[in-house]
Design a protein around this motif. Sequence first.
Motif, PDB file in Angstrom:
ATOM      1  N   GLU A  47     -51.172   7.651 -47.402  1.00 31.47           N
ATOM      2  CA  GLU A  47     -50.906   6.409 -46.678  1.00 31.47           C
ATOM      3  C   GLU A  47     -52.005   6.067 -45.665  1.00 31.47           C
ATOM      4  OE1 GLU A  47     -46.900   6.613 -45.051  1.00 31.47           O
ATOM      5  OE2 GLU A  47     -46.131   5.640 -46.850  1.00 31.47           O
TER       6      GLU A  47
ATOM      7  N   GLN B 135     -48.059   0.913 -45.543  1.00 34.62           N
ATOM      8  CA  GLN B 135     -47.504   1.326 -46.829  1.00 34.62           C
ATOM      9  C   GLN B 135     -47.132   0.143 -47.708  1.00 34.62           C
ATOM     10  OE1 GLN B 135     -44.285   1.473 -48.368  1.00 34.62           O
ATOM     11  NE2 GLN B 135     -43.313   0.132 -46.862  1.00 34.62           N
ATOM     12  N   GLU B 136     -46.716  -0.963 -47.099  1.00 41.48           N
ATOM     13  CA  GLU B 136     -46.308  -2.115 -47.908  1.00 41.48           C
ATOM     14  C   GLU B 136     -47.492  -2.900 -48.457  1.00 41.48           C
ATOM     15  OE1 GLU B 136     -45.966  -3.523 -43.530  1.00 41.48           O
ATOM     16  OE2 GLU B 136     -45.679  -1.677 -44.696  1.00 41.48           O
TER      17      GLU B 136
ATOM     18  N   TYR C  52     -49.774  -2.842 -50.845  1.00 39.44           N
ATOM     19  CA  TYR C  52     -50.154  -2.201 -52.098  1.00 39.44           C
ATOM     20  C   TYR C  52     -51.549  -2.630 -52.542  1.00 39.44           C
ATOM     21  CZ  TYR C  52     -45.094  -1.385 -52.233  1.00 39.44           C
ATOM     22  OH  TYR C  52     -43.804  -1.035 -51.923  1.00 39.44           O
TER      23      TYR C  52
ATOM     24  N   HIS D  35     -54.074  -0.722 -50.488  1.00 39.11           N
ATOM     25  CA  HIS D  35     -54.241   0.641 -50.993  1.00 39.11           C
ATOM     26  C   HIS D  35     -55.088   0.644 -52.269  1.00 39.11           C
ATOM     27  CE1 HIS D  35     -51.096   2.114 -48.222  1.00 39.11           C
ATOM     28  NE2 HIS D  35     -51.579   3.312 -48.494  1.00 39.11           N
TER      29      HIS D  35
ATOM     30  N   TRP E 222     -41.114   4.055 -50.022  1.00 41.20           N
ATOM     31  CA  TRP E 222     -40.588   3.155 -51.042  1.00 41.20           C
ATOM     32  C   TRP E 222     -39.068   3.101 -50.950  1.00 41.20           C
ATOM     33  CZ3 TRP E 222     -43.944   5.966 -55.167  1.00 41.20           C
ATOM     34  CH2 TRP E 222     -45.239   5.429 -55.165  1.00 41.20           C
TER      35      TRP E 222
ATOM     36  N   GLU F  38     -39.512  -0.864 -55.640  1.00 43.51           N
ATOM     37  CA  GLU F  38     -40.713  -0.891 -54.810  1.00 43.51           C
ATOM     38  C   GLU F  38     -41.773   0.052 -55.365  1.00 43.51           C
ATOM     39  OE1 GLU F  38     -40.269  -0.470 -50.624  1.00 43.51           O
ATOM     40  OE2 GLU F  38     -39.094  -2.312 -50.430  1.00 43.51           O
TER      41      GLU F  38
ATOM     42  N   LYS G 193     -43.572  -1.702 -58.168  1.00 42.46           N
ATOM     43  CA  LYS G 193     -44.545  -2.695 -57.686  1.00 42.46           C
ATOM     44  C   LYS G 193     -45.823  -2.018 -57.215  1.00 42.46           C
ATOM     45  CE  LYS G 193     -40.938  -5.936 -56.231  1.00 42.46           C
ATOM     46  NZ  LYS G 193     -40.221  -6.516 -55.060  1.00 42.46           N
ATOM     47  N   ALA G 194     -45.702  -0.900 -56.518  1.00 41.32           N
ATOM     48  CA  ALA G 194     -46.886  -0.177 -56.059  1.00 41.32           C
ATOM     49  C   ALA G 194     -47.709   0.330 -57.235  1.00 41.32           C
ATOM     50  CB  ALA G 194     -46.473   0.981 -55.160  1.00 41.32           C
TER      51      ALA G 194
ATOM     52  N   ALA H 178     -49.585  -2.404 -58.948  1.00 41.56           N
ATOM     53  CA  ALA H 178     -50.752  -2.826 -58.171  1.00 41.56           C
ATOM     54  C   ALA H 178     -51.885  -1.806 -58.214  1.00 41.56           C
ATOM     55  CB  ALA H 178     -50.336  -3.069 -56.723  1.00 41.56           C
TER      56      ALA H 178
ATOM     57  N   ALA I 124     -51.860   1.156 -56.637  1.00 41.70           N
ATOM     58  CA  ALA I 124     -52.019   1.528 -55.230  1.00 41.70           C
ATOM     59  C   ALA I 124     -52.299   3.002 -55.002  1.00 41.70           C
ATOM     60  CB  ALA I 124     -50.763   1.120 -54.451  1.00 41.70           C
ATOM     61  N   CYS I 125     -52.028   3.874 -55.969  1.00 40.85           N
ATOM     62  CA  CYS I 125     -52.119   5.307 -55.685  1.00 40.85           C
ATOM     63  C   CYS I 125     -52.410   6.110 -56.938  1.00 40.85           C
ATOM     64  CB  CYS I 125     -50.828   5.801 -55.025  1.00 40.85           C
ATOM     65  SG  CYS I 125     -49.339   5.425 -55.964  1.00 40.85           S
TER      66      CYS I 125
END
Length: 367
Positions: free
Chosen positions: A227, A231-232, A234, A237, A254, A259, A262-263, A266, A268-269
């Motif tokens: 993080e 965090q929101e 995405y 990130h 999350w 959620e 969605k991450a 995107a 994001a991780c």
Amino acid sequence: MNHPTDPSILIAAVHARAVNVPLEYPVRTSVGVIATAPLVLIDLHASDGSIGRAYLFTYTPLALEATRQMVTALGEVLKGQPLAPFDLDRLLAQRLRLLGRTGLAGMACAGLDMAAWDALAVARGLPLVELLGGRRRPIAAYDSHSLDGVELGVQRAERAVAQGFGAIKTKVGYATLAEDLRVVRALRQAIGDDTQLLVDYNQGLAGPEAVRRIHALEGEGIGWVEEPTLQEDYAGHARIRAQVRLPIQMGENWCGPDEMAKALEAGACDLVMPDAMKIGGVTGWLRAAALAQARGLPMSSHIFHEVSVHLLAVTPTCHLLERMDLAGPVLTEPLAFENGSAIAPPQPGTGIAWNEEAVRRFEVRAC
């Protein structure tokens, strides 16, 4: 006693109590300090005499009473319903359609879900992991530390290595990058090259600064960066991830599998670590594990190690269990770690049982 799958096993009552438990070490982060563990303890009584137990972590004592009341109110909705967690999840989703299942309502639903699964496992005479179709096996853990500075950080890191942990996590995000590097290098020197070192920024950096600091960490043997920004965010990130070489970890915030989806969409991780409470209890975790499996993403846990040790054992992309003891002071038998791993206990359910004397000592009663 009725057969555990008999639909005549109903939820008879739900009780919730608030406690504020001391921590061995305050949880210091770049965005604040958690000095104690405010917990809501849940007891779900089934009509066959089985009791399911779970706890919620409210982060601040200010949320204790409101969370306890939400659990109690939603528990009334479940009274008289069959002890069937997936059906209970659908019922709560329906009743909260307009309000939504985020915030305290989502936490309460997750606590009831964990307690219901625990009661069902108790009724069947099985550890939760076996009820879910898995087996009790060692799950590798990392010892989770705070923004401890060099002296305490090294002391805790050396103790973790002596206890057999193959990975430790430290929180970073000091006032300067130089301080981040000073702490990280001191810890690396203390733990040697064979122990994983993970870092957590607790959402403390803006995107460009996150990229700058992560670039500086790329030669320090870091296993993941958790993080780095809000965090929101995405997309933020994903931009950070595209510019750095270290794996980006997220997921503890999350609120439900949607959620998480969605991450992941995107980008994001690289790694995921749902929180059993925020992701939606056992039911939410199982859905999250399927999302991680579909994308081949290693999945770790965030706190709640008593239930997470069962859940990771049935997670196809199981990675690491977070050891952070929040509830130990009010449990009769805290989860045991040996050589850096934990195994789900053999008794039916999750193994959570309250030390009633300690509960009375730390109980917070409504005014």
